[in-house]
Design a protein around this motif. Structure first.
Motif, PDB file in Angstrom:
ATOM      1  N   LEU A 111      -5.904   1.922  -1.396  1.00  0.00           N
ATOM      2  CA  LEU A 111      -5.506   3.283  -1.720  1.00  0.00           C
ATOM      3  C   LEU A 111      -6.687   4.252  -1.675  1.00  0.00           C
ATOM      4  N   PHE A 159       4.377   0.765  -2.040  1.00  0.00           N
ATOM      5  CA  PHE A 159       3.737   1.946  -2.612  1.00  0.00           C
ATOM      6  C   PHE A 159       3.412   2.973  -1.528  1.00  0.00           C
ATOM      7  N   LYS A 160       2.912   2.492  -0.390  1.00  0.00           N
ATOM      8  CA  LYS A 160       2.575   3.399   0.712  1.00  0.00           C
ATOM      9  C   LYS A 160       3.830   3.983   1.346  1.00  0.00           C
ATOM     10  N   SER A 204       1.498  -2.994  -2.262  1.00  0.00           N
ATOM     11  CA  SER A 204       0.800  -1.946  -1.508  1.00  0.00           C
ATOM     12  C   SER A 204       1.694  -1.360  -0.416  1.00  0.00           C
ATOM     13  N   GLY A 220       2.870   6.867  -1.980  1.00  0.00           N
ATOM     14  CA  GLY A 220       1.916   6.745  -3.080  1.00  0.00           C
ATOM     15  C   GLY A 220       0.479   6.960  -2.656  1.00  0.00           C
ATOM     16  N   ASP A 221       0.142   6.547  -1.405  1.00  0.00           N
ATOM     17  CA  ASP A 221      -1.242   6.713  -0.956  1.00  0.00           C
ATOM     18  C   ASP A 221      -1.604   8.196  -0.832  1.00  0.00           C
ATOM     19  N   MET A 264      -0.276  10.585  -2.621  1.00  0.00           N
ATOM     20  CA  MET A 264      -0.370  11.075  -3.994  1.00  0.00           C
ATOM     21  C   MET A 264      -1.753  10.776  -4.582  1.00  0.00           C
ATOM     22  N   ILE A 265      -2.214   9.540  -4.351  1.00  0.00           N
ATOM     23  CA  ILE A 265      -3.535   9.159  -4.856  1.00  0.00           C
ATOM     24  C   ILE A 265      -4.619  10.012  -4.206  1.00  0.00           C
TER      25      ILE A 265
END
Length: 385
Positions: free
Chosen positions: A293, A243-244, A240, A248-249, A251-252
């Motif tokens: 997310l 990803f952040k 996580s 990525g957060d 993007m989600i």
């Protein structure tokens, strides 16, 4: 996180104390002359043990070993027997004290006590839906759930009211001690878990089932289960964070909000995504990867009933918990199905077990839909207390 090994230990000690076996026999006496009486007894025992243990594997195996041979001997259809055992055994993941809710509280930064209060009504609702379904099926198809043979019912000569008090007293005292102390604000969830662990030891001692071998086995299994959970937590947290950091957060968030759906449309989309992921992933991975997310997106949605950010997250967490309960029943990786298959010793095919859980998954989704449509089912008790 300290509450996790304490709740695991409590569940394992209760499994070995003999409380469940005595209670099932007494409930069988109570509902023995009711169509589907033994299946109803299993569902009620599942609710009681869920509020006492919260350990899915222990509950499914215990219910299977105790009830499945008796149900098959009484002529129950295999699909009905396997379905009620698997579904009732998974109630512990929702009804507090639930390890899932402890972890969700940590992930979403909301009160675990509030989650416990919020989960109680939905958990009982699922139990009621199971019992209503069993009564209807026993009425429509009596050959699926025949009446008990009087010779098969426990021959205990204790008057039924006294037997109920005797066999319910231990679990009820433990439930009140753990959940009551949290809901009354007397103890934190971690302190209540310690009370539950001590109470399970005393209960095993009172049942004369506490010895060195039992204690050693419970401590060893608690260590293994806790280590598994915490190492998954470490791995999921690393994922996580990376990803952040890579954006990525955002993007989600853009993907979800870019669908053009309204608040309820987005909620249904997220519920569908989590339901499908439950076919292939454990609830721990889904909780630690998906929840961080999507929670920021959910927190900004307006569902029209005036909830603050924290109350909204509590409601969302319970919806996710109900949804993830189905992951224990859905093939190909439903843990409850394999626990049940393991104790049938080849007498019941995996295909039969897969078919047995279909109506109970539908009932769980019905409970989820009711909690979405009527948020008061989730939020009434936390607001009252």
């Amino acid at each position: 996180m300290i509450a996790i090994p304490l709740f695991v230990f409590m569940g394992l000690m209760l499994e070995r104390s003999g409380v469940a076996k005595r209670l099932l026999l007494t409930l069988q006496r109570l509902f023995g002359r009711t169509p589907g009486g033994l299946a109803i007894s299993v569902a009620i025992l599942g609710v009681v043990m869920a509020a006492s243990t919260g350990i899915i594997g222990a509950s499914v195996v215990m219910l299977g070993l105790l009830a499945l041979p008796v149900m098959m001997k009484q002529g129950y259809r295999a699909e009905m027997a396997c379905g009620v055992i698997a579904a009732s055994g998974t109630l512990g993941i929702l009804i507090p004290p639930s390890i899932m809710l402890v972890l969700m509280g940590s992930i979403l930064q909301v009160s675990v006590g509030a989650l416990f209060k919020a989960a109680l009504m939905p958990g009982l609702l699922l139990g009621v839906l199971y019992i209503v379904y069993l009564l209807v099926i026993a009425w429509i198809k009596p050959d699926w759930a025949p009446l008990a043979d009087p010779d098969a019912v426990d021959a205990d000569t204790t008057p039924l009211p006294l037997a109920l008090v005797r066999d319910l007293l231990g679990p009820v005292v433990l439930i009140v001690a753990v959940l009551g102390s949290i809901m009354a604000g007397i103890a934190t969830p971690t302190e209540a878990a310690a009370i539950g662990a001590a109470g399970s030891l005393l209960l095993a001692l009172a049942m004369r089932s506490l010895d060195w071998a039992t204690l050693r086995s419970a401590v060893r299994e608690t260590s293994r289960t806790s280590a598994m959970i915490l190492f998954v937590v470490i791995g999921a947290t690393c994922f996580s964070v990376v990803f952040k950091r890579l954006g990525g957060d955002y993007m989600i968030e853009e993907m979800i909000t870019g669908t053009g759906l309204g608040p309820y449309g987005l909620l249904l989309l997220l519920m569908a995504l989590i339901f499908v992921l439950g076919f292939f992933l454990e609830w721990i991975e889904i909780s630690f990867v998906v929840l961080p997310l999507v929670a920021p997106v959910v927190e900004l949605l307006d569902f029209g009933f005036g909830l603050s950010g924290q109350a909204l997250l509590v409601w969302f967490a319970i919806l996710v918990a109900i949804n993830l309960q189905t992951s224990f029943l859905t093939p190909p990786f439903g843990y409850a199905l394999f626990y049940l298959k393991g104790i049938t010793e080849g007498q019941i095919s995996i295909g039969t077990i897969y078919r047995s859980i279909i109506p109970f998954v539908v009932l769980q989704l019905t409970g989820l839909a009711l909690c979405i449509a009527f948020p008061a089912l989730v939020l009434w008790l936390p607001g009252l207390l």
